[in-house]
Design a protein around this motif. Structure first.
Motif, mmCIF file in Angstrom:
data_model
loop_
_atom_site.group_PDB
_atom_site.id
_atom_site.type_symbol
_atom_site.label_atom_id
_atom_site.label_comp_id
_atom_site.label_asym_id
_atom_site.label_seq_id
_atom_site.Cartn_x
_atom_site.Cartn_y
_atom_site.Cartn_z
ATOM 1 N N VAL A 352 -46.382 0.011 -10.073
ATOM 2 C CA VAL A 352 -47.245 0.620 -9.163
ATOM 3 C C VAL A 352 -48.404 1.465 -10.305
ATOM 4 O O VAL A 352 -49.452 1.376 -9.895
ATOM 5 C CB VAL A 352 -46.528 1.993 -8.521
ATOM 6 N N ASN A 353 -47.899 2.115 -11.478
ATOM 7 C CA ASN A 353 -49.101 2.597 -12.219
ATOM 8 C C ASN A 353 -49.939 1.450 -12.633
ATOM 9 O O ASN A 353 -51.160 1.762 -12.861
ATOM 10 C CB ASN A 353 -48.450 3.597 -13.233
ATOM 11 N N ARG A 354 -49.276 0.495 -12.916
ATOM 12 C CA ARG A 354 -50.177 -0.646 -13.682
ATOM 13 C C ARG A 354 -51.512 -1.182 -12.289
ATOM 14 O O ARG A 354 -52.572 -1.233 -12.719
ATOM 15 C CB ARG A 354 -49.354 -1.790 -13.901
ATOM 16 N N TRP A 355 -50.927 -1.089 -11.252
ATOM 17 C CA TRP A 355 -51.987 -1.408 -10.104
ATOM 18 C C TRP A 355 -52.889 -0.381 -9.954
ATOM 19 O O TRP A 355 -54.033 -0.629 -9.647
ATOM 20 C CB TRP A 355 -51.062 -1.758 -8.818
ATOM 21 N N ILE A 356 -52.299 0.755 -10.018
ATOM 22 C CA ILE A 356 -53.309 2.038 -9.873
ATOM 23 C C ILE A 356 -54.540 1.971 -11.016
ATOM 24 O O ILE A 356 -55.654 2.108 -10.625
ATOM 25 C CB ILE A 356 -52.681 3.563 -9.903
ATOM 26 N N ARG A 357 -53.954 1.551 -12.255
ATOM 27 C CA ARG A 357 -55.023 1.679 -13.482
ATOM 28 C C ARG A 357 -56.013 0.394 -13.274
ATOM 29 O O ARG A 357 -57.016 0.527 -13.768
ATOM 30 C CB ARG A 357 -54.102 1.573 -14.680
ATOM 31 N N THR A 358 -55.493 -0.581 -12.811
ATOM 32 C CA THR A 358 -56.100 -1.842 -13.069
ATOM 33 C C THR A 358 -56.823 -2.663 -11.950
ATOM 34 O O THR A 358 -57.579 -3.450 -12.038
ATOM 35 C CB THR A 358 -55.288 -2.976 -14.041
ATOM 36 N N SER A 359 -56.101 -2.206 -10.783
ATOM 37 C CA SER A 359 -56.877 -2.981 -9.592
ATOM 38 C C SER A 359 -58.246 -2.757 -9.233
ATOM 39 O O SER A 359 -58.754 -3.822 -8.790
ATOM 40 C CB SER A 359 -55.858 -2.592 -8.377
ATOM 41 N N GLY A 360 -58.911 -1.876 -9.494
ATOM 42 C CA GLY A 360 -60.138 -1.277 -9.341
ATOM 43 C C GLY A 360 -60.326 -1.089 -7.985
ATOM 44 O O GLY A 360 -61.296 -0.772 -7.511
ATOM 45 N N ALA A 361 -59.156 -0.704 -7.213
ATOM 46 C CA ALA A 361 -59.481 -0.336 -5.849
ATOM 47 C C ALA A 361 -59.899 0.983 -5.747
ATOM 48 O O ALA A 361 -60.508 1.572 -4.620
ATOM 49 C CB ALA A 361 -58.066 -0.564 -5.178
ATOM 50 N N PHE A 362 -59.327 2.123 -6.549
ATOM 51 C CA PHE A 362 -59.833 3.485 -6.438
ATOM 52 C C PHE A 362 -61.116 3.824 -7.398
ATOM 53 O O PHE A 362 -61.695 2.869 -8.206
ATOM 54 C CB PHE A 362 -58.703 4.496 -7.390
ATOM 55 N N ASP A 363 -61.781 4.869 -6.744
ATOM 56 C CA ASP A 363 -62.955 5.036 -7.450
ATOM 57 C C ASP A 363 -63.141 5.669 -8.936
ATOM 58 O O ASP A 363 -64.049 5.626 -9.397
ATOM 59 C CB ASP A 363 -63.811 5.976 -6.510
ATOM 60 N N ALA A 364 -61.914 6.107 -8.867
ATOM 61 C CA ALA A 364 -61.510 6.579 -10.505
ATOM 62 C C ALA A 364 -59.888 6.756 -10.681
ATOM 63 O O ALA A 364 -59.355 6.763 -9.521
ATOM 64 C CB ALA A 364 -62.371 7.972 -10.848
ATOM 65 N N VAL A 365 -59.403 7.008 -11.566
ATOM 66 C CA VAL A 365 -58.216 7.077 -11.979
ATOM 67 C C VAL A 365 -57.804 8.314 -12.897
ATOM 68 O O VAL A 365 -58.492 8.509 -13.878
ATOM 69 C CB VAL A 365 -57.310 5.852 -12.586
ATOM 70 N N ILE A 366 -56.872 9.136 -12.564
ATOM 71 C CA ILE A 366 -56.408 10.266 -13.170
ATOM 72 C C ILE A 366 -54.926 9.973 -13.809
ATOM 73 O O ILE A 366 -54.091 9.682 -12.882
ATOM 74 C CB ILE A 366 -56.269 11.480 -12.704
ATOM 75 N N ASP A 367 -54.712 9.808 -15.060
ATOM 76 C CA ASP A 367 -53.360 9.265 -15.714
ATOM 77 C C ASP A 367 -52.580 10.531 -15.819
ATOM 78 O O ASP A 367 -52.310 10.703 -17.013
ATOM 79 C CB ASP A 367 -53.608 8.318 -16.910
ATOM 80 N N PHE A 368 -51.818 10.998 -14.805
ATOM 81 C CA PHE A 368 -51.047 11.899 -15.030
ATOM 82 C C PHE A 368 -49.738 11.570 -15.754
ATOM 83 O O PHE A 368 -48.778 12.233 -16.458
ATOM 84 C CB PHE A 368 -50.470 12.457 -13.679
ATOM 85 N N ASP A 369 -49.206 10.271 -15.693
ATOM 86 C CA ASP A 369 -48.171 9.711 -16.288
ATOM 87 C C ASP A 369 -48.612 9.821 -17.898
ATOM 88 O O ASP A 369 -47.671 10.319 -18.478
ATOM 89 C CB ASP A 369 -47.975 8.007 -15.924
ATOM 90 N N GLN A 370 -49.582 9.235 -18.104
ATOM 91 C CA GLN A 370 -49.710 9.610 -19.802
ATOM 92 C C GLN A 370 -49.906 10.942 -20.217
ATOM 93 O O GLN A 370 -49.394 11.364 -21.227
ATOM 94 C CB GLN A 370 -51.151 8.680 -19.981
ATOM 95 N N ILE A 371 -50.597 11.801 -19.562
ATOM 96 C CA ILE A 371 -50.476 13.366 -19.758
ATOM 97 C C ILE A 371 -49.074 13.837 -19.809
ATOM 98 O O ILE A 371 -48.953 15.027 -20.666
ATOM 99 C CB ILE A 371 -51.145 14.058 -18.759
ATOM 100 N N THR A 372 -48.150 13.492 -19.072
ATOM 101 C CA THR A 372 -46.720 14.421 -18.932
ATOM 102 C C THR A 372 -45.597 13.566 -19.479
ATOM 103 O O THR A 372 -44.607 14.189 -19.814
ATOM 104 C CB THR A 372 -46.481 14.432 -17.425
#
Length: 415
Positions: A352-372
């Motif tokens: 799911v995170n891979r889709w969020i990061r790479t799909s281009g669907a969102f206007d921007a991404v905040i990577d809370f996974d990487q942060i926490t």
């Protein structure tokens, strides 16, 4: 007739020749200053026998302006909600029922003190001349002559409220009242703010709701973000609304309405929203362990693909309203005590995170996974950020999340 027509023609020509001026720009607008995700409770959450009672509830607005108005709700009620009197003032000392002297104002609805909210509806108050600054805490008091048949509430308020016998809405304190920890029948506080004011809305589950935050201290990640915006002179026109609901899933309903089913009520009904931060999906992944039968690869794939499709639905509907959507990656949850958190569950989260990061669907991404996540154990949250249950951050984790959101991005989307 000819002279008359000639005169009319000259008058029309003169009028058309006059310089035209655009209507003056609005100097203010109503925006959401506070809200909460709504759910029902068939038992009413209020104690049995709670007739003729005053509810006093404390909320913190993140927008400033000269006037406010309240939105009461009976969204899940099955009978009309009768409210005899409503008052609002500046809240006193934290974790008390105090209202600051001289700040208390009566609230009316079409000029009347009493309001009857139909089943399934919400009701907006008349404007109230109560100037507020951003991050102001308000005490909202209303009298219920009867206990609601089915309460509309927000379960995890993380803020102490008060329940007292009789109509004591005008009392400066309710020191002997019973403590409550839900927000009841209150859907929002709107603020008449500067014309350029806008809202960033957080849409999520318990990690947005603030499970693991400190009661009465406003230290959820959304609170941290609101404080940062107000500390930056460029960004003080941006308010923050939190519509997180603990246990929420994007694709289906459980003890509360599913994310897609509550978009209109909790998100698109909020005035002034320019940006949504979407952090929702970890419960969809984890809850597979609660369904009957084995967790098959087909079931897992259906959840991963379903979340991608669900995110797309949110994005498409938001874009149709001119709203930007920021996707937030799902936090690590290995070892948590609530549901499946093994290697397969984490593989689903990573997909799911891979889709969020790479799909281009969102206007921007905040990577809370990487942060926490813990660099040495990437399936786990950093121990210093963990609330203790290996799923929800504590205050330090929420601070890290709130501080990681780029203000320049929100400024860009607020225009």
């Amino acid at each position: 007739m000819k002279p008359v027509r000639a005169l009319l023609g000259l008058a029309l020509a003169a009028a058309l020749a006059l310089p035209t001026h655009a209507a003056p720009a609005a100097k203010s607008r109503w925006i959401g200053g506070w809200t909460a995700g709504l759910m029902s409770d068939p038992k009413g959450a209020l104690p049995e026998g709670a007739e003729d009672v005053t509810l006093r509830q404390v909320v913190r607005v993140t927008a400033g302006g000269g006037r406010i108005r309240l939105r009461l709700t009976n969204a899940f009620g099955t009978t009309p909600l009768v409210v005899d009197s409503v008052r609002v003032g500046l809240a006193g000392e934290r974790a008390t029922a105090q209202v600051l002297a001289g700040s208390d104002k009566p609230v009316t609805f079409s000029g009347r003190a009493q309001v009857i909210v139909p089943a399934g509806a919400s009701y907006l108050s008349d404007p109230i001349a109560l100037p507020v600054k951003p991050l102001t805490r308000l005490a909202v008091s209303f009298h219920l002559p009867k206990r609601p048949s089915e309460s509309t509430l927000h379960w995890v308020a993380n803020t102490t409220g008060w329940l007292a016998k009789g109509d004591r809405t005008a009392n400066a304190d309710l020191a002997d009242a019973q403590k409550i920890d839900h927000w009841h029948n209150l859907a929002g506080v709107e603020v008449e703010a500067d014309a350029r004011a806008s809202v960033v809305l957080a849409f999520g589950d318990s990690i947005t709701d603030g499970h693991g935050a400190t009661p009465n201290l406003d230290d959820r990640w959304t609170d941290v973000l609101a404080q940062r915006l107000q500390a930056d002179p460029r960004a003080r026109h941006i308010a923050v609304l939190n519509t997180g609901i603990s246990g929420n899933r994007l694709l289906s309903s459980g003890s509360n309405p599913g994310g897609l089913s509550r978009l209109d009520r909790d998100v698109f009904s909020q005035p002034g929203v320019k940006t949504i931060i979407l952090l929702l999906g970890i419960n969809d992944i984890g809850a597979l362990s609660r369904e009957p039968g084995p967790i098959t690869p087909e079931k897992r794939q259906a959840v991963v693909e379903g979340l991608a499709a669900g995110y797309t639905q949110v994005i498409e509907r938001a874009h149709a309203k001119g709203i930007k959507v920021i996707g937030a990656t799902l936090l690590p949850f290995a070892g948590n005590k609530y549901y499946r958190s093994d290697a397969e569950a984490d593989a689903d989260r990573q997909a799911v995170n891979r889709w969020i990061r790479t799909s281009g669907a969102f206007d921007a991404v905040i990577d809370f996974d990487q942060i926490t996540r813990d660099p040495a154990r990437p399936l786990n949250m950093r121990s210093e950020y963990d609330s203790g249950d290996l799923l929800h951050p504590g205050p330090a984790g929420y601070r890290a999340m709130g501080e990681a959101i780029p203000l320049d991005l929100l400024l860009k989307f607020s225009k």
